[in-house]
Design a protein around this motif. Structure first.
Motif, short mmCIF file in Angstrom:
data_model
loop_
_atom_site.label_atom_id
_atom_site.label_comp_id
_atom_site.label_asym_id
_atom_site.label_seq_id
_atom_site.Cartn_x
_atom_site.Cartn_y
_atom_site.Cartn_z
N ALA A 407 -5.54 2.00 -11.78
CA ALA A 407 -4.24 1.76 -11.14
C ALA A 407 -4.23 0.44 -10.39
O ALA A 407 -3.30 -0.35 -10.52
CB ALA A 407 -3.89 2.91 -10.21
N CYS A 408 -5.27 0.18 -9.59
CA CYS A 408 -5.25 -1.03 -8.76
C CYS A 408 -6.29 -2.04 -9.20
O CYS A 408 -6.30 -3.17 -8.71
CB CYS A 408 -5.43 -0.68 -7.28
SG CYS A 408 -7.07 -0.06 -6.86
N GLY A 409 -7.18 -1.66 -10.13
CA GLY A 409 -8.15 -2.62 -10.66
C GLY A 409 -9.34 -2.89 -9.75
O GLY A 409 -10.15 -3.77 -10.03
N VAL A 418 -10.53 10.29 -6.27
CA VAL A 418 -9.46 9.51 -5.66
C VAL A 418 -9.97 8.10 -5.40
O VAL A 418 -11.06 7.92 -4.84
CB VAL A 418 -8.99 10.18 -4.34
CG1 VAL A 418 -8.01 9.28 -3.61
CG2 VAL A 418 -8.36 11.53 -4.63
N CYS A 419 -9.18 7.11 -5.85
CA CYS A 419 -9.59 5.71 -5.66
C CYS A 419 -9.68 5.39 -4.17
O CYS A 419 -8.72 5.62 -3.43
CB CYS A 419 -8.59 4.79 -6.34
SG CYS A 419 -8.79 3.06 -5.87
N PRO A 420 -10.82 4.86 -3.70
CA PRO A 420 -10.94 4.55 -2.27
C PRO A 420 -9.96 3.45 -1.83
O PRO A 420 -9.61 3.38 -0.66
CB PRO A 420 -12.38 4.05 -2.12
CG PRO A 420 -13.08 4.46 -3.38
CD PRO A 420 -12.04 4.55 -4.45
N SER A 421 -9.51 2.63 -2.78
CA SER A 421 -8.62 1.53 -2.40
C SER A 421 -7.15 1.95 -2.36
O SER A 421 -6.49 1.81 -1.34
CB SER A 421 -8.76 0.37 -3.37
OG SER A 421 -10.04 -0.17 -3.28
N CYS A 422 -6.66 2.49 -3.50
CA CYS A 422 -5.22 2.79 -3.55
C CYS A 422 -4.93 4.28 -3.48
O CYS A 422 -3.79 4.69 -3.48
CB CYS A 422 -4.60 2.21 -4.83
SG CYS A 422 -5.09 3.09 -6.34
N ARG A 423 -5.96 5.08 -3.39
CA ARG A 423 -5.86 6.54 -3.35
C ARG A 423 -5.16 7.12 -4.58
O ARG A 423 -4.53 8.18 -4.51
CB ARG A 423 -5.19 7.03 -2.06
CG ARG A 423 -5.88 6.51 -0.82
CD ARG A 423 -5.82 7.42 0.37
NE ARG A 423 -6.52 8.67 0.23
CZ ARG A 423 -7.84 8.82 0.32
NH1 ARG A 423 -8.62 7.78 0.52
NH2 ARG A 423 -8.39 10.00 0.19
ZN LIG Z 1 -7.04 2.20 -7.04
#
Ligand SMILES: [Zn+2]
Length: 472
Positions: A407-409, A418-423
């Motif tokens: 999603a956020c690369g 869950v992505c630590p950056s964009c969740r």
């Molecule tokens: Zn992300």
């Protein structure tokens, strides 16, 4: 034709009646107090007919005068509604066309003409959104919550706004309410699943996933991957809380659902090994490896061995990794792991052979670094290093694959649901963080022959290892 016949029949009857009356004259006397009237019978009949016709006409005139204004008002109201619906339709078309000015105008018009908030609130909210007036849109959505027929749509509008504004707590509340009032709708359960997962409420997210599965909200395969992601996180939580039995059960469920899922396979193998089940631990790695050989599986392969043989010597680990290579001789990750094991066991020649094989299968930066390290340790006089530097000048290794959020690369140190950056939920992919820039694709062929990659040799693509190790 029939009407004409009836008309002549009626005329004939009237004439017959007149003739009969003329032939049979009679009279009528009316006496009222001292007032007396004598008249022929036919005159009385005529007077009666005149009175009846006059009464009917009078009644018609009277009812028109009395009921007229109400009927007129009714027809005016109908025309107003007609114009209101027309404005509503035009407003919806304007929203769809993105015409914010027309949308607001028609929304106001429809609101004035139609006294039906359920119909006009949505249009007003959409027009406000289109005009970028989030505050006004919010107000309309909130009014929609007050009516059962618009509550669901209002919740959706507010949820979209909350997500846009990054208010996860509010979004979760709205999603829960929407999923409650329309349990069979798809978007609320999907939103609920993601939002519960983003908060780390793995169990609640899994419950929402069950509902999403029941409504067939997503393709089966996607739902299964989401389930595995949630089970792995639940198992990790159980590990952290010291509930190793629960952890193993959850990890096994995840592994059964999707044997190729690397984090699930690694976790179940580790937990089985810790529980003393070496065979089952190995099987989990092997099954995942056959579908997709992955460096983390290779790493777990060695780790399991170390669990059963604490203080295992590096040479024995080399043997263990030779078994991994034997599972799939085309898997670059196995040669990398074996080469690394050889380096740790100080078996440099073997290390070079395996790393060169790995390079021909997948020329990554990691392998390039290992080969450089190997050359550095090769000999004391620095000859091997000089040679390596010369040969490697024309090589362009691919970026190493890592866990990257689709999603956020953003690359992450490890997999998580869950992505630590964009969740983002379940967005982690194993791939190069940035698209590999292949010099061969951009540079003129005369400067850099395409055959120089992936072969490390600059001259003989058929025997790529020869370029790196001409002597061996
Ligand atoms: Zn992300």
């Amino acid at each position: 034709m029939r009407r004409a016949v009836f008309f002549f029949i009626k005329i004939g009857l009237l004439i017959a009646l007149a003739i009969w009356l003329a032939r049979n004259p009679g009279s009528v006397s009316i006496q009222f107090q001292d007032w007396m009237v004598d008249m022929p019978f036919w005159a009385m009949l005529l007077a009666l007919a005149v009175i009846i016709v006059a009464s009917v006409v009078l009644y018609r005139v009277f009812s028109f005068v009395v009921g007229g204004p109400a009927a007129f008002a009714r027809s005016r109201q109908a025309a107003k509604r007609e114009r209101g619906y027309h404005a509503l339709t035009q407003g919806m078309v304007a929203v769809a066309a993105g015409d914010r000015e027309a949308a607001s105008r028609f929304a106001r018009k429809a609101d004035t003409l139609l006294n039906e908030p359920p119909l006009t609130l949505l249009l007003s909210a959409q027009a406000a959104q289109l005009a970028g007036d989030d505050m006004a849109a919010r107000k309309y959505f909130q009014s929609m919550l007050q009516r059962p027929e618009t509550e669901f749509l209002g919740l959706r509008g507010l949820l979209t706004q909350a997500l846009k504004g990054g208010d996860r707590t509010e979004a979760l509340k709205l999603a829960r309410r929407a999923a409650e009032i329309q349990p069979k709708a798809q978007w609320p359960v999907l939103a609920l699943m993601e939002l519960e997962a983003k908060e780390g409420h793995w169990k609640q997210a899994e419950e929402a996933l069950d509902r999403a599965t029941a409504t067939k909200a997503l393709p089966q395969e996607t739902l299964r991957r989401h389930r595995v992601a949630l089970l792995v996180e639940r198992a990790r939580t159980a590990v952290a809380e010291g509930r190793s039995k629960d952890a193993l059960a959850l990890a096994q469920r995840a592994n059964e659902q999707m044997p190729s899922h690397v984090p699930a396979a690694v976790l179940v193998a580790t937990l089985r090994a810790q529980a003393g089940n070496r065979k089952a631990a190995t099987r989990a790695i092997e099954e995942a490896w056959k579908i997709a050989p992955h460096p983390e599986l290779a790493e777990a392969w060695g780790r399991i061995e170390a669990i059963f043989r604490p203080g295992i010597d590096p040479a024995s680990l080399v043997k263990r990794y030779e078994a991994l290579v034997a599972l799939d001789p085309r898997a670059a990750a196995a040669y990398v792991a074996l080469g690394e094991a050889c380096l740790r066991a100080d078996l440099r020649d073997q290390a070079r052979t395996h790393l060169e094989k790995a390079w021909t299968l997948a020329p990554t930066q990691h392998v390039f670094r290992l080969l450089t390290e190997l050359a550095r340790h090769e000999d004391g006089d620095g000859e091997a290093m000089r040679e390596w530097l010369e040969r490697s000048a024309g090589l362009h290794p691919d970026p190493d694959p890592v866990w990257v959020c689709s999603a956020c690369g953003t690359p992450a140190a490890g997999w998580s649901a869950v992505c630590p950056s964009c969740r983002g939920f379940d967005t982690m992919e194993w791939r190069a963080a940035k698209p590999a820039l292949r010099l061969a694709d951009t540079a003129p062929a005369a400067i850099l022959p395409a055959a120089s990659r992936p072969a490390p040799a600059t001259t003989t693509p058929d025997t790529p290892a020869a370029g790196l190790a001409p002597e061996g």
